[in-house]
Each structure stands twice: as structure tokens, then as C-alpha cells.
Design a protein around this motif. Structure first.
Motif, short mmCIF file in Angstrom:
data_model
loop_
_atom_site.label_atom_id
_atom_site.label_comp_id
_atom_site.label_asym_id
_atom_site.label_seq_id
_atom_site.Cartn_x
_atom_site.Cartn_y
_atom_site.Cartn_z
N GLY A 154 -124.19 84.51 -61.22
CA GLY A 154 -125.14 84.47 -62.32
C GLY A 154 -125.44 83.07 -62.80
O GLY A 154 -126.40 82.83 -63.52
N ALA A 155 -124.62 82.09 -62.37
CA ALA A 155 -124.82 80.68 -62.71
C ALA A 155 -123.80 79.86 -61.93
O ALA A 155 -122.76 80.37 -61.50
CB ALA A 155 -124.66 80.43 -64.20
N ILE A 156 -124.11 78.59 -61.77
CA ILE A 156 -123.16 77.62 -61.23
C ILE A 156 -123.08 76.48 -62.22
O ILE A 156 -124.10 75.91 -62.63
CB ILE A 156 -123.58 77.09 -59.85
N VAL A 157 -121.87 76.17 -62.65
CA VAL A 157 -121.61 75.08 -63.59
C VAL A 157 -121.11 73.89 -62.79
O VAL A 157 -120.29 74.04 -61.89
CB VAL A 157 -120.54 75.51 -64.62
N THR A 166 -118.78 65.23 -68.34
CA THR A 166 -117.32 65.20 -68.20
C THR A 166 -116.62 64.89 -69.52
O THR A 166 -115.58 65.48 -69.83
CB THR A 166 -116.94 64.15 -67.15
N LEU A 167 -117.18 63.98 -70.31
CA LEU A 167 -116.53 63.61 -71.58
C LEU A 167 -116.60 64.75 -72.59
O LEU A 167 -115.68 64.93 -73.39
CB LEU A 167 -117.14 62.33 -72.14
N ASP A 168 -117.67 65.52 -72.55
CA ASP A 168 -117.75 66.70 -73.43
C ASP A 168 -116.66 67.71 -73.07
O ASP A 168 -116.03 68.31 -73.95
CB ASP A 168 -119.12 67.37 -73.30
N ALA A 169 -116.45 67.89 -71.76
CA ALA A 169 -115.40 68.83 -71.32
C ALA A 169 -114.02 68.33 -71.74
O ALA A 169 -113.18 69.11 -72.18
CB ALA A 169 -115.48 69.02 -69.82
N ALA A 170 -113.80 67.03 -71.62
CA ALA A 170 -112.52 66.47 -72.05
C ALA A 170 -112.32 66.66 -73.55
O ALA A 170 -111.24 67.05 -74.01
CB ALA A 170 -112.44 64.99 -71.68
N ALA A 171 -113.37 66.40 -74.34
CA ALA A 171 -113.26 66.50 -75.80
C ALA A 171 -112.99 67.92 -76.25
O ALA A 171 -112.49 68.13 -77.37
CB ALA A 171 -114.53 65.97 -76.46
N SER A 172 -113.29 68.90 -75.40
CA SER A 172 -113.07 70.30 -75.77
C SER A 172 -111.61 70.71 -75.62
O SER A 172 -111.24 71.80 -76.06
CB SER A 172 -113.95 71.22 -74.91
N PRO A 188 -110.07 67.66 -68.01
CA PRO A 188 -110.42 69.07 -67.86
C PRO A 188 -110.36 69.52 -66.40
O PRO A 188 -110.52 68.72 -65.48
CB PRO A 188 -111.87 69.13 -68.38
N THR A 189 -110.11 70.80 -66.20
CA THR A 189 -110.27 71.43 -64.90
C THR A 189 -111.62 72.12 -64.86
O THR A 189 -112.32 72.22 -65.88
CB THR A 189 -109.16 72.46 -64.63
N ALA A 190 -111.96 72.64 -63.70
CA ALA A 190 -113.24 73.36 -63.59
C ALA A 190 -113.28 74.56 -64.53
O ALA A 190 -114.36 74.94 -65.01
CB ALA A 190 -113.45 73.81 -62.14
N ALA A 191 -112.12 75.15 -64.82
CA ALA A 191 -112.09 76.29 -65.75
C ALA A 191 -112.53 75.86 -67.15
O ALA A 191 -113.17 76.64 -67.87
CB ALA A 191 -110.69 76.89 -65.79
N ASP A 192 -112.22 74.64 -67.55
CA ASP A 192 -112.65 74.14 -68.86
C ASP A 192 -114.16 73.94 -68.89
O ASP A 192 -114.81 74.22 -69.91
CB ASP A 192 -111.92 72.84 -69.19
N PHE A 193 -114.73 73.45 -67.80
CA PHE A 193 -116.19 73.32 -67.71
C PHE A 193 -116.83 74.70 -67.81
O PHE A 193 -117.85 74.88 -68.50
CB PHE A 193 -116.59 72.66 -66.39
N ASN A 252 -115.61 77.42 -69.28
CA ASN A 252 -115.48 77.92 -70.65
C ASN A 252 -116.52 77.30 -71.57
O ASN A 252 -117.13 77.99 -72.41
CB ASN A 252 -114.08 77.63 -71.19
N LEU A 253 -116.74 76.00 -71.42
CA LEU A 253 -117.69 75.30 -72.29
C LEU A 253 -119.11 75.80 -72.02
O LEU A 253 -119.90 75.98 -72.95
CB LEU A 253 -117.59 73.79 -72.06
N ALA A 254 -119.44 76.03 -70.76
CA ALA A 254 -120.77 76.54 -70.42
C ALA A 254 -120.99 77.93 -71.02
O ALA A 254 -122.07 78.25 -71.51
CB ALA A 254 -120.94 76.58 -68.91
#
Length: 225
Positions: free
Chosen positions: A63-66, A100-106, A180-185, A187-189
């Protein structure tokens, strides 16, 4: 375009020396996260195929690719977006680029003034300031010497995150060296706030125009206080 998070979603992060992949399908998230160095291009498609096989899906089901859009390692980011576009194009699958920095900040608990900082090589770091309580970025994405990082005006420091905090010349603030790992990306998406676009319109975030320093520039930088 509209992403469909009721269907399987794949996330790809190749912006560091790690190959990080996450696939969420039927309520389960499968993660591949491994130091890959220069082998990202060799490993990424076989590992994605393994994730698909284990989940019983194909690229047509997504349904999407992040994808991690940077800033980060230039070659790695190009590998990630290229694979994401290649998987998405035949099926008109929406792509969602997460900085990437947004994912880290999360990663830390929500706070009002978080510094996210990542190793940019060449004696520099990528960094930005975030108010994750209100889901706001407080500064531009920047690159420079860690020692030169300053608090945004009116901001009281609350936390720091990112692999720049593991460097010898680290930022002049307290912080954990987690990334972050890909799972964090993923989750943020899923939380929204980042647009879904067609594969042809996917972009990377470049903060630095220069990929490498000359020998003279390296010597000058080492000589700086």
C-alpha cells in the motif's frame, strides 16, 4: 497520492552503513537491520524478497513504500530510493520519504527542544532541532562542525539523539548515539505528516553539495581548532 496503511507497507533505510528494512503486514512488523558497509546494493533485493516470502506477499500487494530521504551517505541513499522506485513504479505504489533526522528525533519521548545529529563524515555532522511535543522542526537541516552547533533562540535544550554523539568531536550537548531503524521510519510515516508521492516525483534531501574533500581541504580542516 494516498498511501494505504491497511495493506502491507515496506520501509527502506540505506542512509548509513546499515541496511535496514521493515515490512508491516497483517499487524506484524518484520525487521532486517544489519551492518552492510559497501554491500547494501548486493543485499537489499535478496533481503526484501525474503521479507516478502516470509509474509506471503509480493510487491504488488504494497500500500506504500517508505524510504529514508537523507541527509546521509550519498551512495546509500541513491541505492534506497532507486530500489523503492523500482518496486513502486509497475504498480503505481505511493512513496513516502522521511528525513533521517526527523526519524532520529522521534526516538526519545516527545520533548520541546531535541537536537538530532548524525555523522556526516569529513569532520562534520548533519543536524536539526525539533519540538516533538508539537511535531515542529525548529531549524533548517544543516551540516557543519559539531562544536559550532547552537541552540535556537528561545529554546531550552531537552535531549539529543543520533550517531554524532558517538563521535570523538561530538556536539556540545548531552545525547544518546542511537539511530532509527526502518521500523521507526515506518511508524513515523503511519502517523501522517509526510506526503505520499508517485515514484517519479520521489526526491532525496541533500544538505551538503560536496561529497568529498580534497587532500588540501582535509589538511586545512585538521589544522583548525
Amino acid at each position: 497520492m494516498q498511501a494505504d496503511f491497511n495493506r502491507p507497507v515496506l520501509a527502506v533505510d540505506t542512509g548509513t552503513s546499515y541496511l535496514s528494512l521493515a515490512l508491516r503486514a497483517d499487524g506484524e512488523t518484520r525487521l532486517f537491520h544489519q551492518e552492510a558497509g559497501s554491500r547494501q546494493s548486493e543485499l537489499i533485493l535478496p533481503e526484501i524478497r525474503t521479507l516478502f516470502r516470509n509474509a506471503g506477499i509480493t510487491a504488488a500487494d504494497l500500500g506504500a513504500i517508505v524510504y529514508a530521504k537523507g541527509p546521509g551517505a550519498f551512495t546509500g541513499l541513491r541505492i534506497g530510493i532507486g530500489v523503492a522506485q523500482g518496486l513502486a513504479t509497475p504498480f503505481d505504489t505511493p512513496l513516502i520519504g522521511i528525513p533521517t533526522l526527523d526519524a532520529a528525533a522521534s526516538l526519545p519521548p516527545p520533548q520541546s527542544c531535541i537536537l538530532a545529529a548524525a555523522d556526516a563524515r569529513m569532520g562534520e555532522v548533519f543536524y536539526a532541532w525539533f519540538d516533538t511535543l508539537n511535531r515542529r522542526r525548529l531549524s533548517d537541516y544543516q551540516v557543519g562542525r559539531a562544536a559550532d552547533i547552537r541552540l535556537p533562540e528561545g529554546c531550552a535544550f531537552s535531549d539529543g539523539i543520533g550517531n554524532a554523539f558517538a563521535l570523538e568531536n561530538r556536539p556540545p550537548f548531552a545525547g544518546k548515539p542511537d539511530m532509527p531503524t526502518a521500523a521507526d521510519f515506518l511508524n513515523l510515516a503511519a502517523e501522517g505528516g509526510f506526503p505520499a508521492v508517485a515514484a517519479a516525483h520521489a526526491e532525496l534531501l541533500y544538505v551538503r553539495n560536496k561529497i568529498a574533500l580534497t587532500a588540501k581541504e582535509q589538511a586545512e580542516r585538521r589544522a583548525r581548532p
